[in-house]
Structures are given as structure tokens and as C-alpha cells.
Design a protein around this motif. Structure first.
Motif, short mmCIF file in Angstrom:
data_model
loop_
_atom_site.label_atom_id
_atom_site.label_comp_id
_atom_site.label_asym_id
_atom_site.label_seq_id
_atom_site.Cartn_x
_atom_site.Cartn_y
_atom_site.Cartn_z
N GLN A 173 -39.40 34.16 -5.67
CA GLN A 173 -40.67 34.51 -5.01
C GLN A 173 -40.91 36.00 -5.14
OE1 GLN A 173 -40.98 33.40 -0.82
NE2 GLN A 173 -42.35 35.12 -0.47
N ARG A 174 -42.07 36.37 -5.67
CA ARG A 174 -42.40 37.77 -5.83
C ARG A 174 -43.27 38.30 -4.69
NH1 ARG A 174 -42.02 41.83 -9.00
NH2 ARG A 174 -43.66 43.38 -9.03
N THR A 175 -44.01 37.40 -4.06
CA THR A 175 -44.97 37.82 -3.03
C THR A 175 -44.27 38.19 -1.72
OG1 THR A 175 -45.25 35.51 -2.41
CG2 THR A 175 -46.84 36.44 -3.98
N VAL A 176 -44.97 38.97 -0.90
CA VAL A 176 -44.49 39.31 0.42
C VAL A 176 -45.44 38.69 1.45
CG1 VAL A 176 -43.31 41.44 -0.23
CG2 VAL A 176 -45.72 41.55 0.36
N PRO A 177 -44.97 38.39 2.66
CA PRO A 177 -43.61 38.59 3.12
C PRO A 177 -42.63 37.63 2.44
CG PRO A 177 -44.83 37.28 4.71
CD PRO A 177 -45.81 37.72 3.66
N ASN A 178 -41.43 38.09 2.32
CA ASN A 178 -40.35 37.30 1.75
C ASN A 178 -39.24 37.35 2.79
OD1 ASN A 178 -38.37 36.16 0.10
ND2 ASN A 178 -39.14 37.16 -1.74
N SER A 179 -39.05 36.26 3.50
CA SER A 179 -38.18 36.26 4.67
C SER A 179 -36.89 35.48 4.47
CB SER A 179 -38.92 35.65 5.87
OG SER A 179 -40.13 36.33 6.09
N TYR A 180 -35.85 35.97 5.12
CA TYR A 180 -34.54 35.32 5.11
C TYR A 180 -34.04 35.23 6.54
CZ TYR A 180 -34.24 35.95 0.08
OH TYR A 180 -34.48 35.87 -1.26
N ILE A 181 -33.48 34.08 6.88
CA ILE A 181 -32.82 33.91 8.17
C ILE A 181 -31.42 33.39 7.87
CG2 ILE A 181 -32.79 32.69 10.40
CD1 ILE A 181 -35.86 32.46 10.16
N ALA A 182 -30.42 34.10 8.39
CA ALA A 182 -29.01 33.73 8.17
C ALA A 182 -28.74 33.53 6.67
CB ALA A 182 -28.64 32.48 8.97
N ARG A 183 -29.20 34.48 5.87
CA ARG A 183 -29.00 34.49 4.41
C ARG A 183 -29.70 33.34 3.69
NH1 ARG A 183 -24.02 35.97 6.38
NH2 ARG A 183 -22.92 34.12 5.75
N LYS A 184 -30.54 32.60 4.39
CA LYS A 184 -31.25 31.48 3.78
C LYS A 184 -32.70 31.91 3.53
CE LYS A 184 -32.39 26.64 4.80
NZ LYS A 184 -33.85 26.65 5.00
N HIS A 185 -33.17 31.68 2.32
CA HIS A 185 -34.54 32.06 1.96
C HIS A 185 -35.52 31.14 2.70
CE1 HIS A 185 -38.08 32.18 -0.89
NE2 HIS A 185 -37.94 33.42 -0.48
N ILE A 186 -36.42 31.74 3.46
CA ILE A 186 -37.41 30.99 4.22
C ILE A 186 -38.72 30.92 3.44
CG2 ILE A 186 -38.79 30.95 6.36
CD1 ILE A 186 -35.74 30.35 6.68
N GLY A 187 -39.09 32.03 2.82
CA GLY A 187 -40.32 32.06 2.03
C GLY A 187 -41.33 33.02 2.62
N GLY A 188 -42.60 32.66 2.51
CA GLY A 188 -43.68 33.53 2.95
C GLY A 188 -44.16 33.20 4.35
N ASN A 189 -45.29 33.79 4.73
CA ASN A 189 -45.81 33.60 6.08
C ASN A 189 -46.17 32.15 6.36
OD1 ASN A 189 -46.86 34.54 8.68
ND2 ASN A 189 -48.85 34.04 7.82
N SER A 190 -46.77 31.45 5.41
CA SER A 190 -47.16 30.06 5.67
C SER A 190 -45.92 29.19 5.91
CB SER A 190 -48.02 29.49 4.55
OG SER A 190 -47.37 29.61 3.31
N ASP A 191 -44.82 29.49 5.20
CA ASP A 191 -43.56 28.77 5.40
C ASP A 191 -43.02 29.02 6.81
OD1 ASP A 191 -43.32 27.83 2.60
OD2 ASP A 191 -43.07 29.95 2.18
#
Length: 106
Positions: free
Chosen positions: A66-84
Motif C-alpha cells: 500500500q502506497r497511500t496514507v494513512p497506512n496503519s499498523y496495530i500490533a505489527r499487523k497491517h490494517i490499511g487505510g482509513n476506510s479499513d
């Protein structure tokens, strides 16, 4: 590029929640407001305010696809963007993930 990738990975590994963001991005701000509203502890990396921001963004794309922001991680797990993140909030899953990560103040 290796340096940027190491930097990104270090942020992901060393923080319960990390949001790679741009300060002017409305989606990034929505993600941060959601986390703030839940009382979550998180680290926001504002890519537009760093000299190595575009290198970090390239590294993020390599790591997460994923190149777009926000790019979020919780507990080292990729969550994704704002809609996710908002979808997780709606389903009730976000608070559970944050609790499990130890990012919510009891």
C-alpha cells in the motif's frame, strides 16, 4: 532504500499502533481522530514533515503493498487505510485489536 525499509520496520515493530500519515490529509486526520476518540496510544509518523518521508512511503509500499496514507499498523499487523480502520470500528473489531495490542488505556 534499505535504510528507509529498516526505519519503517523499526516503527512497526517497536510501537503498539503506528499510523503513517501526512499532516494535511483528511483521511489521515479521520484515522487519528478515531484513535484519539477511543483513547488509543499510537505513534503518528507525518511523512510530509520528514526529509526521508518519500523514501519511507516507498518502503511502506514494498512492505505492505500500500502506497497511500494513512497506512496503519496495530500490533505489527497491517490494517490499511482509513476506510479499513472505520470498517473495523463499525464491526467492533477495532477496540478488540487495540485492547489486545495493549494500546487502550484501561
Amino acid at each position: 532504500m534499505a535504510q528507509a525499509k529498516q526505519t519503517v520496520q523499526k516503527y512497526i515493530d517497536e510501537n503498539k499502533v503506528v499510523v503513517f500519515s501526512k499532516s494535511y490529509c483528511p483521511y489521515c486526520n479521520a484515522t487519528k481522530q478515531t484513535l484519539n476518540g477511543l483513547g488509543a496510544e499510537y505513534l503518528a509518523i507525518e511523512l510530509d514533515q520528514r526529509d526521508d518521508g518519500s523514501a519511507l512511503q516507498d518502503a511502506l509500499e514494498e512492505i505492505s503493498g500500500q502506497r497511500t496514507v494513512p497506512n496503519s499498523y496495530i500490533a505489527r499487523k497491517h490494517i490499511g487505510g482509513n476506510s479499513d480502520l472505520q470498517a473495523l470500528l463499525k464491526s467492533g473489531e477495532l477496540e478488540k485489536l487495540l485492547k489486545d495490542a495493549g494500546a487502550l488505556k484501561a
